[in-house]
Design a protein around this motif. Structure first.
Motif, mmCIF file in Angstrom:
data_model
loop_
_atom_site.group_PDB
_atom_site.id
_atom_site.type_symbol
_atom_site.label_atom_id
_atom_site.label_comp_id
_atom_site.label_asym_id
_atom_site.label_seq_id
_atom_site.Cartn_x
_atom_site.Cartn_y
_atom_site.Cartn_z
ATOM 1 N N GLU A 91 3.922 -6.681 5.420
ATOM 2 C CA GLU A 91 2.923 -5.675 5.751
ATOM 3 C C GLU A 91 1.511 -6.259 5.723
ATOM 4 N N LYS A 92 1.212 -7.032 4.689
ATOM 5 C CA LYS A 92 -0.132 -7.596 4.576
ATOM 6 C C LYS A 92 -0.367 -8.683 5.622
ATOM 7 N N GLU A 93 0.654 -9.476 5.906
ATOM 8 C CA GLU A 93 0.535 -10.485 6.968
ATOM 9 C C GLU A 93 0.283 -9.805 8.311
ATOM 10 N N ARG A 95 -1.180 -6.997 8.872
ATOM 11 C CA ARG A 95 -2.539 -6.482 8.974
ATOM 12 C C ARG A 95 -3.531 -7.595 9.328
ATOM 13 N N VAL A 96 -3.262 -8.814 8.902
ATOM 14 C CA VAL A 96 -4.150 -9.937 9.217
ATOM 15 C C VAL A 96 -4.137 -10.253 10.709
ATOM 16 N N LYS A 317 1.204 -15.117 -1.123
ATOM 17 C CA LYS A 317 1.204 -13.708 -1.523
ATOM 18 C C LYS A 317 -0.064 -13.374 -2.309
ATOM 19 N N LEU A 320 -2.924 -13.162 0.187
ATOM 20 C CA LEU A 320 -2.861 -11.950 1.001
ATOM 21 C C LEU A 320 -3.358 -10.735 0.234
ATOM 22 N N ASP A 321 -3.143 -10.712 -1.070
ATOM 23 C CA ASP A 321 -3.664 -9.602 -1.878
ATOM 24 C C ASP A 321 -5.190 -9.534 -1.781
ATOM 25 N N ASP A 324 -6.156 -8.251 1.659
ATOM 26 C CA ASP A 324 -5.911 -6.818 1.768
ATOM 27 C C ASP A 324 -6.998 -6.018 1.060
ATOM 28 N N THR A 327 -10.270 -6.613 3.418
ATOM 29 C CA THR A 327 -9.974 -6.109 4.772
ATOM 30 C C THR A 327 -10.586 -7.008 5.845
#
Length: 430
Positions: A91-93, A95-96, A317, A320-321, A324, A327
């Motif tokens: 999910e976070k990947e 969004r990037v 990971k 990515l936090d 996130d 943004t």
């Protein structure tokens, strides 16, 4: 911080005032800044290797503890059970890079993933076999395309079309790229370019290139090594067929870190697409039945080969936090102004174009946070002076210094101090 209609000033007080107003300034404290001469360096090399998040060691240490205490049971009973690890990142990947979660997978490294994508998306026929790419692409891309073409028994000089800038220019015009696509439409199998050219820092119009490529009947993919974590991407909406990227540059996930891959949902859920299969890409409900017959998992995960490299993925990971939390839209907004301030300061050094030239596009829409400086006189000596003064940058032959103020950990004061050191290194008088 409201960056609209910002009027830059060439003073340290102004730079520090921008930093005080910067809502993202606190993210700098989440990274280790390398020291030079017993003080923090001015690190402007995130386009080559991003800095270490302070949480990276903690994230990796957790997996060491689970390995130590659980052994093989860490796959199913660890704090982050290893058997599902790629799912924690999706999910976070996504969004990037502007994708649906099931369109991305973190695996392998960039060039391995590029070859896997070319297996699936470069399917030459006697009449449709040509590839369009940019001249001066990063060598890994060149070598991947060359060897894939030779693997199919084709002549690289005939099959690979390299698009070069117009005479006397450094970057490509979008209309020239689109014209080349139309010119070779009947023979074109693939367009594979960098999302950002590593040398000049030019952002390509990926949406327009993809539309034109599809109109020509070709597949379209991008190497996003210098784009992921740098600019706003919308891979799904742009209808890109595939993309690959690394995570050790702007995504700050360690040297040689794990790679990322995007496969559009149109393909990611088409089980009959040609690919090289592996155990970890097989239907996870049947994976441990150890039977013949490859059944790919739905989505990009079906391109996985082997079980996850847990320690690099744990570091990623952790990074990515941070992304996130910050943004991408906020990071991009700051990046445009940070790079704009760098450009302003360089343009006010007093150096003529016979001495120093910015070869990156001046329009912020067509560049990320990198400015490539073409140093026409004593470039290597200038670079060495900058290094000795505590500035960490990237040198590219024959005479380009790449400067990349990244918004997560670089400051406006960094940029101001760099410009002053550059002035001294060029021996330009006020």
């Amino acid at each position: 911080m409201n960056y609209q209609h910002l009027e830059y000033q060439n003073t340290l007080d102004f730079a520090r005032d921008l930093d005080r107003q910067d809502a993202l300034h606190h993210f700098r404290d989440q990274f280790y800044i390398p020291s030079v001469n017993n003080k923090d360096s001015i690190y402007l090399c995130g386009n080559s290797l991003g800095l270490q998040p302070k949480t990276a060691r903690i994230a990796a240490e957790q997996e060491f503890w689970d390995w130590q205490n659980l052994g093989v049971e860490g796959h199913f009973h660890g704090t982050n059970p290893w058997v599902h690890y790629h799912e924690y990142l999706q999910e976070k990947e996504a969004r990037v890079v502007g994708a649906q979660p099931d369109e991305v997978v973190v695996m392998n490294n960039l060039t391995t993933n590029l070859h896997l994508m070319l297996v699936s998306f470069y399917r030459p026929t006697p009449f449709r076999y040509k590839i369009i790419t940019e001249a001066g692409a990063f060598p890994s891309d060149q070598y991947a395309l060359e060897t894939q073409v030779r693997y199919h028994g084709l002549d690289t000089d005939e099959a690979i079309i390299e698009l070069a800038p117009r005479p006397g220019e450094h970057t490509l015009h979008t209309e020239d790229i689109l014209a080349a696509i139309r010119e070779h439409a009947d023979e074109l199998a693939l367009i594979m370019m960098g999302g950002i050219n590593y040398y000049t820092g030019q952002v390509f119009d990926m949406a327009a290139i993809t539309r034109a490529g599809h109109e020509a009947g070709a597949q379209v993919g991008f190497d996003l090594a210098h784009a992921a974590g740098n600019i706003l991407l919308n891979l799904h909406d742009w209808d890109v067929d595939f993309a690959v990227w690394c995570t050790y540059k702007y995504l700050n996930s360690g040297p040689g870190g794990v790679g990322g891959t995007f496969v559009h949902a149109r393909h990611a859920h088409a089980s009959g697409i040609p690919r090289f299969g592996g155990w970890w890409g097989h239907n996870k409900e049947e994976r441990f039945q150890m039977r013949k017959g490859f059944k790919p998992m739905p989505g990009a995960a079906g391109w996985q080969l082997s079980n996850a490299s847990i320690f690099p993925m744990a570091i990623h990971k952790a990074s990515l936090d941070i992304f996130d939390a910050a943004t991408m839209p906020a990071l991009r907004a700051k990046s445009e102004k940070l790079t704009g301030y760098l450009e302003y300061l360089i343009n006010h050094l007093g150096a003529t174009q016979e001495i120093l030239e910015i070869i990156t596009p001046a329009d912020p829409a067509w560049r990320g946070c990198q400015l490539s400086l073409l140093v026409h006189q004593n470039g290597r000596q200038v670079f060495e002076k900058l290094t000795q003064a505590g500035v960490i940058l990237d040198w590219r032959e024959p005479n380009v210094i790449r400067v990349a103020p990244t918004p997560l950990y670089n400051t406006f004061e960094d940029v101001f101090c760099f410009a002053e050191i550059l002035r001294q290194s060029l021996a330009v008088k006020d």
